[in-house]
Design a protein around this motif. Structure first.
Motif, PDB file in Angstrom:
ATOM      1  N   SER A  45      -5.222  -8.056  -6.588  1.00 33.75           N
ATOM      2  CA  SER A  45      -4.860  -6.641  -6.416  1.00 33.75           C
ATOM      3  C   SER A  45      -4.644  -6.309  -4.938  1.00 33.75           C
ATOM      4  CB  SER A  45      -5.937  -5.736  -7.011  1.00 33.75           C
ATOM      5  OG  SER A  45      -7.170  -5.927  -6.359  1.00 33.75           O
ATOM      6  N   GLU A  46      -5.449  -6.907  -4.047  1.00 34.42           N
ATOM      7  CA  GLU A  46      -5.260  -6.676  -2.614  1.00 34.42           C
ATOM      8  C   GLU A  46      -3.930  -7.243  -2.141  1.00 34.42           C
ATOM      9  OE1 GLU A  46      -9.811  -6.713  -0.852  1.00 34.42           O
ATOM     10  OE2 GLU A  46      -8.767  -8.619  -1.135  1.00 34.42           O
ATOM     11  N   VAL A  47      -3.567  -8.426  -2.649  1.00 38.56           N
ATOM     12  CA  VAL A  47      -2.292  -9.039  -2.274  1.00 38.56           C
ATOM     13  C   VAL A  47      -1.138  -8.183  -2.777  1.00 38.56           C
ATOM     14  CG1 VAL A  47      -0.799 -11.049  -2.604  1.00 38.56           C
ATOM     15  CG2 VAL A  47      -3.227 -11.365  -2.159  1.00 38.56           C
ATOM     16  N   ALA A  48      -1.265  -7.638  -3.987  1.00 35.12           N
ATOM     17  CA  ALA A  48      -0.209  -6.798  -4.544  1.00 35.12           C
ATOM     18  C   ALA A  48      -0.003  -5.548  -3.684  1.00 35.12           C
ATOM     19  CB  ALA A  48      -0.552  -6.405  -5.977  1.00 35.12           C
ATOM     20  N   LYS A  49      -1.102  -4.936  -3.245  1.00 34.87           N
ATOM     21  CA  LYS A  49      -1.006  -3.748  -2.382  1.00 34.87           C
ATOM     22  C   LYS A  49      -0.372  -4.109  -1.036  1.00 34.87           C
ATOM     23  CE  LYS A  49      -5.062  -1.366  -4.211  1.00 34.87           C
ATOM     24  NZ  LYS A  49      -6.456  -0.993  -3.945  1.00 34.87           N
ATOM     25  N   LEU A  50      -0.798  -5.245  -0.495  1.00 31.49           N
ATOM     26  CA  LEU A  50      -0.274  -5.701   0.784  1.00 31.49           C
ATOM     27  C   LEU A  50       1.218  -5.995   0.676  1.00 31.49           C
ATOM     28  CD1 LEU A  50      -1.140  -6.436   3.676  1.00 31.49           C
ATOM     29  CD2 LEU A  50      -1.534  -8.750   2.865  1.00 31.49           C
ATOM     30  N   LYS A  51       1.604  -6.661  -0.405  1.00 32.57           N
ATOM     31  CA  LYS A  51       3.013  -7.001  -0.629  1.00 32.57           C
ATOM     32  C   LYS A  51       3.856  -5.730  -0.716  1.00 32.57           C
ATOM     33  CE  LYS A  51       3.632 -10.127  -3.768  1.00 32.57           C
ATOM     34  NZ  LYS A  51       3.875 -10.838  -5.035  1.00 32.57           N
ATOM     35  N   LYS A  52       3.353  -4.756  -1.436  1.00 34.79           N
ATOM     36  CA  LYS A  52       4.076  -3.490  -1.608  1.00 34.79           C
ATOM     37  C   LYS A  52       4.248  -2.791  -0.259  1.00 34.79           C
ATOM     38  CE  LYS A  52       3.987   0.456  -4.721  1.00 34.79           C
ATOM     39  NZ  LYS A  52       3.202   1.180  -5.734  1.00 34.79           N
ATOM     40  N   ALA A  53       3.183  -2.793   0.544  1.00 32.15           N
ATOM     41  CA  ALA A  53       3.229  -2.152   1.865  1.00 32.15           C
ATOM     42  C   ALA A  53       4.186  -2.884   2.799  1.00 32.15           C
ATOM     43  CB  ALA A  53       1.834  -2.101   2.467  1.00 32.15           C
ATOM     44  N   VAL A  54       4.183  -4.217   2.733  1.00 35.84           N
ATOM     45  CA  VAL A  54       5.058  -5.014   3.595  1.00 35.84           C
ATOM     46  C   VAL A  54       6.518  -4.787   3.230  1.00 35.84           C
ATOM     47  CG1 VAL A  54       5.787  -7.395   4.059  1.00 35.84           C
ATOM     48  CG2 VAL A  54       3.392  -6.782   4.214  1.00 35.84           C
ATOM     49  N   VAL A  55       6.824  -4.830   1.952  1.00 32.97           N
ATOM     50  CA  VAL A  55       8.215  -4.654   1.508  1.00 32.97           C
ATOM     51  C   VAL A  55       8.710  -3.256   1.871  1.00 32.97           C
ATOM     52  CG1 VAL A  55       9.708  -4.518  -0.518  1.00 32.97           C
ATOM     53  CG2 VAL A  55       8.081  -6.388  -0.294  1.00 32.97           C
ATOM     54  N   SER A  56       7.878  -2.240   1.658  1.00 30.81           N
ATOM     55  CA  SER A  56       8.310  -0.875   2.000  1.00 30.81           C
ATOM     56  C   SER A  56       8.470  -0.720   3.512  1.00 30.81           C
ATOM     57  CB  SER A  56       7.324   0.157   1.454  1.00 30.81           C
ATOM     58  OG  SER A  56       6.092   0.063   2.120  1.00 30.81           O
ATOM     59  N   GLY A  57       7.603  -1.362   4.283  1.00 36.55           N
ATOM     60  CA  GLY A  57       7.715  -1.309   5.740  1.00 36.55           C
ATOM     61  C   GLY A  57       8.982  -1.968   6.235  1.00 36.55           C
ATOM     62  N   LEU A  58       9.330  -3.108   5.649  1.00 39.74           N
ATOM     63  CA  LEU A  58      10.555  -3.802   6.042  1.00 39.74           C
ATOM     64  C   LEU A  58      11.796  -2.999   5.664  1.00 39.74           C
ATOM     65  CD1 LEU A  58       9.646  -7.483   5.144  1.00 39.74           C
ATOM     66  CD2 LEU A  58       9.910  -6.520   7.425  1.00 39.74           C
ATOM     67  N   LYS A  59      11.736  -2.311   4.510  1.00 39.74           N
ATOM     68  CA  LYS A  59      12.874  -1.475   4.095  1.00 39.74           C
ATOM     69  C   LYS A  59      13.060  -0.289   5.039  1.00 39.74           C
ATOM     70  CE  LYS A  59      13.216  -2.507  -0.807  1.00 39.74           C
ATOM     71  NZ  LYS A  59      13.058  -2.011  -2.183  1.00 39.74           N
ATOM     72  N   LYS A  60      11.951   0.220   5.579  1.00 39.38           N
ATOM     73  CA  LYS A  60      12.021   1.338   6.530  1.00 39.38           C
ATOM     74  C   LYS A  60      12.587   0.900   7.873  1.00 39.38           C
ATOM     75  CE  LYS A  60       8.112   3.923   4.678  1.00 39.38           C
ATOM     76  NZ  LYS A  60       6.712   4.315   4.903  1.00 39.38           N
ATOM     77  N   GLY A  61      12.569  -0.422   8.128  1.00 43.57           N
ATOM     78  CA  GLY A  61      13.112  -0.921   9.379  1.00 43.57           C
ATOM     79  C   GLY A  61      12.063  -1.358  10.386  1.00 43.57           C
ATOM     80  N   THR A  62      10.819  -1.384   9.973  1.00 40.80           N
ATOM     81  CA  THR A  62       9.756  -1.851  10.863  1.00 40.80           C
ATOM     82  C   THR A  62       9.884  -3.361  11.037  1.00 40.80           C
ATOM     83  OG1 THR A  62       8.353  -0.157   9.868  1.00 40.80           O
ATOM     84  CG2 THR A  62       7.263  -1.761  11.277  1.00 40.80           C
ATOM     85  N   SER A  63       9.679  -3.845  12.248  1.00 48.66           N
ATOM     86  CA  SER A  63       9.811  -5.281  12.491  1.00 48.66           C
ATOM     87  C   SER A  63       8.643  -6.033  11.857  1.00 48.66           C
ATOM     88  CB  SER A  63       9.868  -5.580  13.978  1.00 48.66           C
ATOM     89  OG  SER A  63       8.606  -5.376  14.566  1.00 48.66           O
TER      90      SER A  63
END
Length: 85
Positions: A45-63
């Motif tokens: 569950s922690e990995v799933a949350k982390l994955k979701k946060a990473v993907v959304s961050g990359l879509k926003k344009g964060t390096s």
């Protein structure tokens, strides 16, 4: 003279460990590695949350480097999570 220099350095190294002697006698000693942090085990569950946060961050344009710093993970792990999503 050259002979006395060799004997002095050999005498100085005599008290050192084998590994230390090997490093001092080798021509190009390898640079010291950074002390790595202990690997953190995460639940699914922690990995799933982390994955979701990473993907959304990359879509926003964060390096990836900025995301890695903020989450405390490596940049290659960011890309691994991105491709696994």
């Amino acid at each position: 003279s050259l002979k006395t220099k060799k004997t002095k350095s050999a005498a100085a190294r005599k008290g050192a460990s084998k590994k230390a002697r090997k490093l001092t006698t080798s021509k190009g000693a390898a640079p010291k590695k950074k002390a790595s942090r202990r690997q953190t085990r995460r639940t699914a569950s922690e990995v799933a949350k982390l994955k979701k946060a990473v993907v959304s961050g990359l879509k926003k344009g964060t390096s990836a480097a900025d995301l890695a710093k903020s989450f405390g993970i490596s940049t290659p792990y960011i890309y691994m999570l991105k491709t696994a999503a």
